[in-house]
Motif scaffolding. Structure first.
Motif, mmCIF file in Angstrom:
data_model
loop_
_atom_site.group_PDB
_atom_site.id
_atom_site.type_symbol
_atom_site.label_atom_id
_atom_site.label_comp_id
_atom_site.label_asym_id
_atom_site.label_seq_id
_atom_site.Cartn_x
_atom_site.Cartn_y
_atom_site.Cartn_z
ATOM 1 N N LEU A 1 0.836 -1.205 0.000
ATOM 2 C CA LEU A 1 0.000 0.000 0.000
ATOM 3 C C LEU A 1 0.874 1.260 0.000
ATOM 4 O O LEU A 1 0.725 2.124 -0.877
ATOM 5 C CB LEU A 1 -0.896 -0.036 1.244
ATOM 6 C CG LEU A 1 -2.283 0.586 1.153
ATOM 7 C CD1 LEU A 1 -3.157 0.047 2.256
ATOM 8 C CD2 LEU A 1 -2.208 2.081 1.225
ATOM 9 N N GLY A 2 1.773 1.352 0.987
ATOM 10 C CA GLY A 2 2.619 2.540 1.059
ATOM 11 C C GLY A 2 3.575 2.658 -0.110
ATOM 12 O O GLY A 2 3.601 3.683 -0.798
ATOM 13 N N VAL B 1 12.490 2.131 -2.220
ATOM 14 C CA VAL B 1 11.067 1.968 -1.916
ATOM 15 C C VAL B 1 10.576 0.576 -2.309
ATOM 16 O O VAL B 1 9.787 -0.047 -1.604
ATOM 17 C CB VAL B 1 10.244 3.074 -2.623
ATOM 18 C CG1 VAL B 1 8.795 2.996 -2.210
ATOM 19 C CG2 VAL B 1 10.808 4.442 -2.303
ATOM 20 N N GLU B 2 11.077 0.078 -3.457
ATOM 21 C CA GLU B 2 10.610 -1.224 -3.944
ATOM 22 C C GLU B 2 10.979 -2.340 -2.973
ATOM 23 O O GLU B 2 10.220 -3.297 -2.796
ATOM 24 C CB GLU B 2 11.236 -1.503 -5.319
ATOM 25 C CG GLU B 2 10.706 -2.748 -5.999
ATOM 26 C CD GLU B 2 9.576 -2.436 -6.957
ATOM 27 O OE1 GLU B 2 9.378 -1.236 -7.251
ATOM 28 O OE2 GLU B 2 8.896 -3.370 -7.391
ATOM 29 N N THR C 1 5.294 -0.604 6.709
ATOM 30 C CA THR C 1 5.804 -0.015 5.472
ATOM 31 C C THR C 1 4.882 1.064 4.924
ATOM 32 O O THR C 1 5.270 1.776 3.999
ATOM 33 C CB THR C 1 5.947 -1.088 4.382
ATOM 34 O OG1 THR C 1 4.659 -1.626 4.080
ATOM 35 C CG2 THR C 1 6.871 -2.184 4.819
ATOM 36 N N LEU C 2 3.668 1.173 5.484
ATOM 37 C CA LEU C 2 2.666 2.073 4.908
ATOM 38 C C LEU C 2 3.164 3.522 4.939
ATOM 39 O O LEU C 2 3.218 4.185 3.895
ATOM 40 C CB LEU C 2 1.368 1.929 5.700
ATOM 41 C CG LEU C 2 0.043 2.130 4.986
ATOM 42 C CD1 LEU C 2 -1.064 1.495 5.775
ATOM 43 C CD2 LEU C 2 -0.237 3.585 4.758
ATOM 44 N N GLY C 3 3.528 3.989 6.136
ATOM 45 C CA GLY C 3 3.991 5.363 6.243
ATOM 46 C C GLY C 3 5.313 5.605 5.539
ATOM 47 O O GLY C 3 5.420 6.509 4.700
ATOM 48 N N PRO C 4 6.342 4.792 5.832
ATOM 49 C CA PRO C 4 7.628 4.998 5.155
ATOM 50 C C PRO C 4 7.543 4.904 3.639
ATOM 51 O O PRO C 4 8.257 5.629 2.939
ATOM 52 C CB PRO C 4 8.502 3.880 5.729
ATOM 53 C CG PRO C 4 7.945 3.640 7.074
ATOM 54 C CD PRO C 4 6.473 3.808 6.919
ATOM 55 N N GLY D 1 8.491 8.187 -0.915
ATOM 56 C CA GLY D 1 8.092 8.679 -2.229
ATOM 57 C C GLY D 1 8.075 10.195 -2.280
ATOM 58 O O GLY D 1 8.579 10.799 -3.241
ATOM 59 N N ILE D 2 7.512 10.821 -1.239
ATOM 60 C CA ILE D 2 7.479 12.287 -1.206
ATOM 61 C C ILE D 2 8.893 12.844 -1.103
ATOM 62 O O ILE D 2 9.265 13.780 -1.813
ATOM 63 C CB ILE D 2 6.616 12.766 -0.014
ATOM 64 C CG1 ILE D 2 5.166 12.330 -0.204
ATOM 65 C CG2 ILE D 2 6.705 14.275 0.136
ATOM 66 C CD1 ILE D 2 4.286 12.601 0.993
#
Lengths: 74, 74, 74
Positions: free
Chosen positions: B21-22, B59-60, C20-23, C28-29
């Motif tokens: 999701l993130g 990120v991946e 991993t959702l927040g990170p 990405g930002i």
């Protein structure tokens, strides 16, 4: 006592549903930005499309792995 | 008493779904910004693509570790 | 009494997925803004990349601790 609830199915369907949530939004942002750039500078549309496909591959694979995960984790 | 619920599957599929999701949204923002920069200044497209790949790798790996976590935590 | 539910797997996979959702979004930002800055002023690309790595380290460690947490809390 009668049956209170009859839930069937495999939890992997929920897993795949969750797996498409992030990549779905991410692909929308990614391709949206590519289209925005093509509209701003149409002469670099080919370069943008090439790089867009590279990016799409990275994000799309995350969602498709969600389907494969249902077969991996039995 | 009959079967109340017949749910099958491994909870690791939900874990992987959440793990994408993130990173899915993050990769979209990351690559989208790179494409935006390429459209703005096409002459630095190569530098942007190189740095984009560095960022994509960071990120991946978070999302792919979600798949590995299903094998680690049995 | 029959089997109520046949769910396998470890709840630690969900924990990592949430971790991993927040990170994922944050990285990405973070990297997206660094790429945006590189496109705007290509001559400071090296400075931006160095500082980007410092920031990435802080955010990435949060997600990787989510994987370690599965081993800590058995």
């Amino acid at each position: 006592m009668d049956i209170l609830a009859e839930l069937n199915g495999n939890i992997a369907t929920i897993g795949y549903g969750l797996a498409t949530l992030g990549p779905g939004i991410g692909l929308g942002i990614l391709i949206g930005k590519a289209l925005e750039g093509m509209a701003r500078q149409p002469e670099v549309a080919n370069t943008l499309r090439t790089n867009m496909f590279i990016g799409v591959a990275f994000v799309e694979v995350l969602a498709l792995l969600g389907l494969i995960a249902g077969f991996l984790f039995i």
